[in-house]
Design an enzyme around this catalytic site. Structure first.
Site, PDB file in Angstrom:
ATOM      1  N   GLY A  28       3.916   0.896   2.990  1.00 21.19           N
ATOM      2  CA  GLY A  28       4.929   0.542   2.914  1.00 21.19           C
ATOM      3  C   GLY A  28       4.789  -1.289   1.874  1.00 21.19           C
ATOM      4  O   GLY A  28       3.837  -1.338   0.862  1.00 21.19           O
ATOM      5  N   GLY A  36       0.970  -1.278  -0.063  1.00 15.72           N
ATOM      6  CA  GLY A  36      -0.178  -0.252  -0.022  1.00 15.72           C
ATOM      7  C   GLY A  36       1.011   0.925   0.033  1.00 15.72           C
ATOM      8  O   GLY A  36       2.033   0.931  -0.304  1.00 15.72           O
ATOM      9  N   ASP A  50     -10.978   4.248  15.164  1.00 16.72           N
ATOM     10  CA  ASP A  50     -10.747   3.597  13.407  1.00 16.72           C
ATOM     11  C   ASP A  50     -11.382   2.300  13.080  1.00 16.72           C
ATOM     12  O   ASP A  50     -11.345   1.600  12.114  1.00 16.72           O
ATOM     13  CB  ASP A  50      -9.408   3.724  12.551  1.00 16.72           C
ATOM     14  CG  ASP A  50      -8.864   4.322  11.537  1.00 16.72           C
ATOM     15  OD1 ASP A  50     -10.291   4.480  10.728  1.00 16.72           O
ATOM     16  OD2 ASP A  50      -8.303   3.919  10.587  1.00 16.72           O
TER      17      ASP A  50
END
Length: 960
Positions: free
Chosen positions: A640, A637, A752
């Site tokens: 990394g 991604g 999140d």
């Protein structure tokens, strides 16, 4: 030259301390062998003689070791078979050491003098040795809260002196063994007072021959297993029973009529089974405090007569019981009554509360057919009538017709004059002295309390008083916090015990306290019922000792001489160190990367405080991935890449390696590894360790092969989630978040929650991941945290966005969006459409099957004939995404709802359960990376973001 000086010093010091031993040589050798298998043994271990010094946790008689107690010491390692050499051992307590595990050696059966064996709260695995049946003097056996598997050994039926028998909270399977002509069985344990087999995977019928009138059982805890068949009539012969929990099984048939013989019974729970026939007649059970018969298949009938006669009742729970007709008024006036929970029945007519008891706290009749209401002038507490006709006529817009009402706050020990005291995160305020100290803490879990009201201060104050009196602590040095009923219907209370003086307990103090709590020697008020204790390792100061023993003049002189020699050695070492300064600095950089943490990150606030996570060197991770070879790459991604790695121990891990341009700040990286290292739950991704060295940021996770929930919903790699498995994924995720909100200390808000942060293991069990944005909730922040807005587009709580005040309900909102994804298999924002708004507009009460969402649903679900609990699932999802946080449920409430859905459908809600075949829920064998989400970054990217004041997200959320 230096090595010669060190050798001289070690030999000289050893020569001063070694004296003729007072301990039997066999016992001394056994203890030293055990010590080589363990880490974190007390400082006194390994010095002098075990009996004459003595070593902490060791007691001797006539040179033989008779007691070995090392609870709560943070011991790591395995239990060696050399334990069997301590042949005069009478008491062995290794409880509350969560890193002590492996199999229990069969040779433990040689300890023929053993009366007490406590291994609770560890990590022991494998079968329970059948050799334990040889311990004919055993009186107390506690193996609860481990990872034991296999069957209960029939040989344990030979323990004729056994009083306490606790195997709860393991993974035991098979049937309960009973005696035959050739084999013993548990029916022979007529003197045993406690059968605690709860929270296992025991199956088959409960044997009729298990019980007899000779038995003296007081507590029978068989809840949360997989028992089938009928409830044996022989239970009615055990008239000594005070607690009977058979709930959360698959028991069927009718309830035996002779249950009324149990006249001493305080608690009866038969809930969440498949019982049929008439509701059992409990008339005459005059001391019954707590009754729960919910979620069975009893014949539809009017309220039984005993509803109006059992005046000792504190709690009556009979939800989804098929009851109809008028509601008896008398039950609301019982002198002890606290809660009446009769939701999801068919009661009709007028609800007349009559003259209510002063202790009545909650009356729940939601989803019945009540058409009228007559209030009680003395009742001002909670009454839930949501889903009744009366809410559309007489009580239109009444608070009684709200689904959620504000209950009284549960009891927590007040700090009185200490409210202004602030302590570091690893210390707490002693309510007795108002000083900061390191408490001995853990969870008191009451497995069958006789009440439900958690706001009664006098009840909990009595418990506090009992604890400090019996543990010989200073008055008011006990703190009870955040009591609540968990998903197993156990009362869970955070316990903190404070030292009478100073900041720390001594090791001997902790050993005594831990033994008293584990050995059930405390006289806890009977209304709390049977309990267990899960303690945390105590944070002793570095190099601490108990200070309880005296030293001889020779030893003192030896130490003095040794100190002189040590001073000389230190001078030489100093000179050598000065000459080798550059080489030493390189060694520090390589072996103690925390030393460079502060200098490399101004916002890192020092090295992270870890609880169990391992620090890896760069070279170690490089070797484990074959120099980060492309063949080991399993994800990538903007942050990394992710690599599969094999550690030197053979463990398979996933290594998330950030590239230079996307590395997060030191503070965020530190936050994630601190949080992941301190939380441990089967529905949270486990952190193995990390690397912060040579400009690298890497996180090492347990390897989870089946990717993210989002990938599974779109059918990536052939995984297809049917509706039952989606319910189980929702349950597992909710359990993980409920743990963060209510059991983590301090609580944690994830911040999140999204489908790409929910991972699926080889059995498609959900695990919540990615804690880079998470926030701890300190005592001073209970209620909300004022903070910058961070989160992911489409999942962000609009109230949090507008007020910048973060609460646990912000996670609930995000989870509600995930629930909608489970239905739609669509991202929250697709082609400019927001999933919450689209669902809200499409809802249609007239569509009794799909709630008007058929066209929007995942096509894979449309062909399913019966989507169990679908409408309720949609209702819960929409409650979660209410714009006002106060109207949203808690994660723990969602857990209970999901468990009920699965149970009503005859499905196992145990998250350890696996599909019956590989094809039940799609392909589970394709190993795939689950870590393709980026590490949190400080700069904005297309997925997660940090609010800076100019980003207009509110327009994405439409009003209801």
């Amino acid at each position: 030259m230096i090595s010669r000086f060190f050798l001289l010093f070690v030999v000289f010091a050893a020569g001063l301390q070694v004296a003729p031993g007072d301990t039997n040589p066999q016992d001394a050798a056994a203890l030293r062998s055990l010590m080589t298998q363990w880490q974190n043994t007390p400082p006194s271990w390994g010095t002098n003689d075990p009996c004459s010094t003595p070593w902490e946790g060791i007691s001797c008689s006539n040179s033989r070791v008779t007691i070995l107690t090392l609870n709560s010491m943070g011991i790591k390692g395995t239990l060696s078979s050399d334990i069997s050499q301590l042949t005069q051992l009478q008491s062995l307590d290794l409880s509350l050491n969560s890193k002590l595990g492996g199999p229990v050696p069969p040779s433990i059966g040689n300890l023929k003098q053993l009366t007490t064996l406590i291994l609770a709260g560890c990590s022991f695995t494998g079968n329970i040795p059948q050799e334990l049946g040889n311990l004919e003097n055993l009186y107390f056996l506690a193996l609860n809260s481990n990872n034991f598997t296999g069957r209960i050994p029939a040989s344990l039926g030979q323990l004729s002196n056994l009083y306490w028998f606790d195997l709860g909270d393991n993974q035991l399977t098979g049937v309960i063994p009973v005696s035959s002509n050739t084999s013993p069985g548990l029916d022979l344990l007529v003197n045993t007072k406690h059968f605690h087999f709860n929270k296992n995977q025991l199956s088959g019928s409960i044997p009729e021959s298990l019980f007899s009138s000779k038995m003296t059982l007081m507590h029978l805890l068989f809840d949360s297993n997989q028992f089938t068949g009928q409830i044996p009539e022989s239970i009615g012969l055990v008239t000594s029973l005070e607690v009977l929990r058979l709930d959360r099984n698959s028991l069927g048939g009718t309830v035996p009529s002779n249950l009324t013989n149990l006249v001493k019974l305080n608690e009866l729970s038969l809930a969440n089974n498949q019982l049929i026939g008439p509701i059992p007649d409990l008339t005459g059970m005059s001391v019954l405090n707590y009754v729960d018969l919910s979620n069975n298949s009893f014949d539809a009938n009017q309220a039984p007569n005993w509803f109006s006669t059992l005046e000792s009742l504190t709690t009556l729970v009979l939800e989804s019981g098929g009851l109809n007709g008028n509601i008896p008024t008398q039950m609301f006036s019982f002198p002890q009554i606290q809660q009446v929970l009769l939701s999801n029945n068919a009661f009709n007519g007028t609800l007349d509360l009559g003259k209510t008891s002063s202790g009545l706290q909650l009356v729940d009749f939601k989803n019945n057919a009540i058409s009228g209401f007559k209030s009680s002038p003395g009742y001002n507490e909670n009454l839930i009538l949501y889903g009744n006709p009366v809410c559309t006529t007489q009580l239109l817009n009444s608070i009684y017709c709200s689904l959620q009402q504000e209950l009284q706050q549960p009891y927590s020990t007040g700090l009185g004059q200490c409210n202004s005291t602030s302590c570091p995160f690893d210390q707490s305020v002693n309510p007795q002295s108002c000083n900061c100290a390191y408490p001995y803490e853990g969870l008191l879990i009451f497995r069958a309390p006789f009440f439900r009201d958690l706001s009664n201060s006098s009840r909990f104050q009595e418990l506090e008083s009992n604890l400090w009196t019996q543990l010989k602590l200073a008055p008011h040095s006990v703190s009870l916090l955040n009591p609540f009923f968990n998903s197993d219907n156990y009362l869970q209370v955070e316990l903190k015990l404070f030292p009478p003086s100073g900041m720390y307990f001594t090791r001997l103090d902790v050993l005594k306290i831990g033994f008293a709590l584990s050995n059930q020697t405390l006289d806890i008020p009977s209304i709390f019922g049977p309990y267990s204790f899960i303690g945390s390792p105590y944070p002793f100061p570095s190099g601490s000792n108990s200070g309880g023993s005296s030293m001889s003049t020779g030893v003192i002189a030896g130490i003095a001489i040794g100190c002189v020699i040590l001073l000389v050695v230190l001078v030489i070492v100093g000179i050598y160190a000065f000459r080798q300064k550059k080489r030493a600095q390189r060694a520090v950089e390589q072996n103690k990367p925390f030393a460079s943490w502060i200098s490399k990150g101004k916002e890192s606030d020092g090295a992270p405080q870890l609880k169990g996570a391992r620090l890896f060197s760069y070279d170690e991770l490089r070797k484990s991935t074959n120099n980060f070879a492309e063949t080991n790459e399993i994800g990538c991604g903007g942050y990394g890449k992710v690599y599969k790695g094999f550690l030197s121990s053979g463990e398979l891990v996933a290594i998330k390696r950030a590239q230079q341009g996307s590395m997060q700040g030191g503070h965020e990286f530190k936050t994630e590894i601190e949080l992941l290292s301190r939380v441990h739950h089967k529905n949270l991704v486990g952190l193995v360790g990390f690397c912060f060295e040579q400009g690298e940021q890497m996180l090492v996770y347990e390897y989870i092969p089946n990717g993210t929930l989002r990938e599974s919903l779109i059918g990536k790699d052939g995984i297809q989630l049917d509706w039952p498995r989606r319910l189980k994924v929702a349950l597992g995720s909710a359990r993980g978040l409920a743990y963060l909100h209510e059991l983590a200390n301090p609580p944690i808000i994830h911040r999140d929650v999204k489908s790409t942060n929910i991972l699926l293991d080889e059995n498609l069990i959900a695990k919540v991941a990615d804690f880079g944005l998470s926030k701890l909730v300190s005592d001073s922040q209970k209620g909300h945290i004022s903070t910058q807005v961070k989160g992911t587009l489409g999942y962000l709580d609009p109230e949090y966005y507008m007020t910048q005040q973060l609460t646990e309900k912000s996670d609930v909102y995000s989870f509600g969006v995930v629930m909608l994804e489970l239905i739609m298999a669509k991202q929250p924002i697709e082609k400019g459409k927001y999933i919450v708004r689209e669902v809200r507009m499409a809802l249609n009460d007239k569509d009794e099957e799909y709630y008007g969402l058929r066209e929007m649903m995942d096509p894979a679900l449309r062909s399913t004939a019966n989507l169990i609990g679908f409408r309720r699932f949609v209702e819960l999802a929409m409650l979660c995404v209410e714009e006002s946080a106060s109207q949203r449920p808690t994660m723990n409430e969602l857990v209970k709802e999901f468990e009920t859905m699965l149970h009503n459908a005859g499905l196992n809600s145990n998250s350890n359960s696996t599909p019956s075949s590989a094809t039940d829920f799609g392909n589970t064998n394709n190993a795939h990376h689950p870590y393709n989400e980026p590490l949190p970054r400080k700069d904005f990217h297309s997925d997660s973001f940090e609010y800076t004041g100019g980003f207009q997200f509110a327009s994405k959320i439409e009003p209801k």
